[in-house]
Design an enzyme around this catalytic site. Sequence first.
Site, mmCIF file in Angstrom:
data_model
loop_
_atom_site.group_PDB
_atom_site.id
_atom_site.type_symbol
_atom_site.label_atom_id
_atom_site.label_comp_id
_atom_site.label_asym_id
_atom_site.label_seq_id
_atom_site.Cartn_x
_atom_site.Cartn_y
_atom_site.Cartn_z
ATOM 1 C CG ASP A 17 -2.038 -1.028 1.109
ATOM 2 O OD1 ASP A 17 -2.131 -1.700 0.067
ATOM 3 O OD2 ASP A 17 -2.791 -1.187 2.084
ATOM 4 C CE LYS A 24 -3.401 -4.404 0.877
ATOM 5 N NZ LYS A 24 -4.370 -3.703 1.738
ATOM 6 C CB CYS A 37 -2.556 -2.989 5.067
ATOM 7 S SG CYS A 37 -4.209 -2.317 4.758
#
Length: 245
Positions: free
Chosen positions: A31, A143, A176
């Site tokens: 991310d 995702k 995450c």
Amino acid sequence: MEVSAGRPTIIEAEPEPLTVHCSETAVIVVDMQNDFCSKGGLFDRAGIHISAVQKAVGPTRKVLSAARESGVKVVYLKMGFRADLSDLGHSDSVNRVRHLQLGVGEPCIASDGRPGRFLIRDTWNTDVIEELRPQPQDVVLYKRRFSGFYQTELDDILRSLGIRNLIFTGCTTSVCVDSTIRDAMFRDYRCVLLADCVGEPIGSELPHSNHEASVLTVQTVLGWVSDSERFESALQAGRPAAAVD
């Protein structure tokens, strides 16, 4: 690009050193995209400090360069939803409700003047930041939940490549990154968290931050903790010596 398949690489880490082979190892970048790392992104717009995440960019860039030079696969995970938000979850799901509260799907103007939408696929918002731009040989996956393994091709791709060891970078440490490490450990991957290559804004003002708690949890029960310098040193030591005429 060298792939040190036969020569073991020893990564100094806590709770103990870990021996890996580069051909069985991948660096996971979680991310590191504009919505979480850049001015004008989702976090910045929501008033969430991005300094801790930005601090991880420099060490991560060095890790990626060293990994590619040693033939270590690089895999990028990006949080992103479809334009119609059909993959955000049921109307009362926590994933949908909390993300909508943050502004997911709302339009914005990127720092370069392009139109964007928060956490929507194929926009400036979900692009990996320029400093860590993926290379053609890298794997890039979207995702839609905190874990990179949830309803994605990640596990299949890693197994098809013979990957057993995952080196984690990215954001955020306790959400995450942590979620993906847990799912990886459940699938018997060996996980190494590079502590200076991850960042976490939640709890950063507390005496003991969420970042520190996640680091402790990883090195105690989920895997190993190292840092960019020790990982780069391990790769350098594992490379074959240059031939002498």
